[in-house]
Scaffold this active site. Structure first.
Site, PDB file in Angstrom:
ATOM      1  N   LYS A 141       0.216  -1.321  -0.015  1.00 24.10           N
ATOM      2  CA  LYS A 141      -0.285   0.035   0.337  1.00 24.10           C
ATOM      3  C   LYS A 141       1.320   1.428  -0.365  1.00 24.10           C
ATOM      4  O   LYS A 141       2.274   1.201   0.770  1.00 24.10           O
ATOM      5  CB  LYS A 141      -0.931  -0.341   1.259  1.00 24.10           C
TER       6      LYS A 141
ATOM      7  N   SER B 296      -9.417   3.180   2.292  1.00 21.11           N
ATOM      8  CA  SER B 296      -8.148   3.309   1.259  1.00 21.11           C
ATOM      9  C   SER B 296      -7.681   2.370   1.052  1.00 21.11           C
ATOM     10  O   SER B 296      -6.477   2.634   0.104  1.00 21.11           O
ATOM     11  CB  SER B 296      -7.948   4.369   2.436  1.00 21.11           C
TER      12      SER B 296
ATOM     13  N   SER C 104     -10.680   0.481   6.398  1.00 22.51           N
ATOM     14  CA  SER C 104      -9.363   0.698   4.968  1.00 22.51           C
ATOM     15  C   SER C 104      -9.287  -0.714   4.593  1.00 22.51           C
ATOM     16  O   SER C 104      -9.253  -0.594   3.452  1.00 22.51           O
ATOM     17  CB  SER C 104      -9.080   1.904   4.990  1.00 22.51           C
TER      18      SER C 104
END
Length: 471
Positions: free
Chosen positions: A79, A154, A178
């Site tokens: 990420k 996210s 997320s």
């Protein structure tokens, strides 16, 4: 042999050890898949394919020499929020477009130390402050199951990369859902570890809403990555010792007491989501668990108020500080997040009032988990959000009800409030629009193993497709 781009990490490691497959071959398949689908999905913020190729060759030698590490040769997408020293550190924002990281996140360092190959980094919304994934810096990331929809946020890029076959494992982070929301939207597995189980970086390691964790296509793969990244770290005072290892054999739920909550209170739950959650409960009952339908009785408005107060105390000011200097470069949704969280904090009575509300929210959950080994509930109330939509001018409607904030469609923030509870998302079905749905499996505080046993039992009883038919 199955499509290499969708090979599980556990199977890849077995084939590496038996010399039936080379890490070079697996990486080549993942890179080829990325070249084919990335123009449509847009899940990768940075490609590190040349460096990864060299690592794959070193991994090949490690297997030949008999010295492989736990993730040796497995492609892992990181990420983008988790920094890598010497690489761009943008937080998905034009304001930081020229920034370069000086440190590597503990999670990424542990992946590298275990022999994982970080071949790509994955997209996020700006500052990771939305339940969808698009930004002015990277554009729109789309859901591989239906490109008209978002993969969630996210950690949307990580979920989309797993679903589109452009990585074998992925990392995520979760401050309001997320990891779990993107996992639900992309038909993948995502784990929010209990607070402190996986080390993070200051200052957000001190925020009890914040969790870094693994994402994968199977429960076993998720456990594999969790075992690599968990454990104490000298620079994270809240990281727990000793390290807790998940067992290799998972899935026995005979005699486990499982609470099935079709809703956590008054969330809007669409029929496809409700049907999938009920099917998971039925599958667990058939697998030998003692499943009891329960009412939790929380109020969505209380959860949103507590969440926004908390964001207004910790997360929102960070975004607000950047907005004060670079407001013209930020997305409208990031500016709205900063303003809304600040307002909620001021109107809501401040941090102490937020903590008092959080305690009241956890009380029925704690009582429930005192009587049951695990809780199963929906991850979101609707299958997915529209790709590219910010839900500012147009409000999100679920079950014909207009929501004040798009995050209200998710049941995940409850368990950032109840941050010491481990939570695993596994797929629960597919909605009429083709987008997957998911359930949260919630455990007692710091009981990591039970949620993985329950998740593995669901996977065994109701195996899910990993590859979207249309991509």
């Amino acid at each position: 042999m199955t499509d290499l781009a969708y090979l599980s990490a556990t199977e890849a490691l077995r084939l590496f050890r038996s010399r039936e497959l080379s890490p070079v071959e697996l990486l080549a398949a993942v890179v080829e898949r990325a070249e084919a689908v990335e123009p449509r999905v847009n899940a990768l913020s940075e490609r590190l394919f040349e460096e990864a190729s060299l690592q794959a060759k070193r991994a090949e030698r490690a297997y030949r020499d008999g010295s492989p590490r736990p993730l040796e040769g497995v492609p892992v997408a990181a990420k983008d929020e988790q920094p890598i020293a010497g690489r761009p550190a943008t937080d998905g924002s034009l304001a930081y477009a020229g920034s370069v990281a000086e440190q590597t996140h503990p999670v990424i360092q542990r992946v590298l130390d275990a022999g994982g190959i970080v071949h790509a980094r994955t997209t996020t919304p700006e500052f990771c402050c939305a339940a969808f994934t698009h930004s002015r810096l990277w554009g729109i990331t789309r859901n591989p199951w239906n490109l008209e929809y978002s993969p969630g946020g996210s950690s949307g890029g990580s979920g989309a990369a797993l679903a589109s076959g452009t990585t074998t494992l992925a990392t995520g982070s979760d401050i309001g859902g997320s990891i779990r929301m993107p996992a639900a939207c992309t038909g993948t597995v995502g784990y929010k570890p209990p607070y402190g189980r996986v080390p993070a970086m200051p200052p957000f390691n001190l925020d009890h809403y914040c969790h870094d964790g693994p994402m994968a296509r199977t429960v076993a793969d998720c456990a594999l990555l969790q075992n690599v990244i968990a454990g104490p770290h000298p620079h994270d005072v809240v990281s727990l010792r000793p390290a807790v290892r998940l067992p290799d054999r998972l899935g026995d739920v005979r005699g486990l007491r499982v609470a099935y909550a079709p809703n956590l209170g008054d969330w809007e739950i669409e029929p496809d989501v409700a049907a999938g959650t009920r099917a998971v409960a039925d599958a667990l009952r058939a697998a030998g668990a003692i499943v009891e339908e329960v009412e939790v009785g929380l109020r969505r408005a209380d959860v949103m108020r507590a969440t926004l107060i908390h964001f207004g105390a910790v997360f929102g000011p960070m975004v607000g500080r950047v907005a004060a200097e670079h407001g013209d470069q930020l997305t409208r949704y990031a500016l709205a997040f900063a303003a809304d969280s600040r307002s909620a904090y001021e109107r809501g009575g401040g941090f102490l009032a937020g903590l008092e509300l959080e305690a009241a929210i956890y009380a029925p959950i704690g009582d429930l988990l005192d009587r049951h080994d695990a809780l199963v509930c929906p991850t979101t109330g609707a299958p997915a959000l529209r790709a590219g939509e910010e839900y500012l001018d147009t409000k999100l409607t679920v079950n014909g009800v207009e929501l004040d904030d798009h995050l209200e469609y998710s049941l995940t923030p409850v368990f950032n409030i109840a941050s010491r509870c481990p939570v695993l998302n596994v797929p629960s079905g597919r909605a009429s629009n083709g987008v997957p749905t998911g359930v949260q499996i919630v455990g007692r505080t710091y009981d990591d193993a039970t949620v993985f046993h329950v998740g593995a039992a669901v996977e065994r009883a109701r195996p899910w497709a990993s590859r979207p038919e249309s991509l």
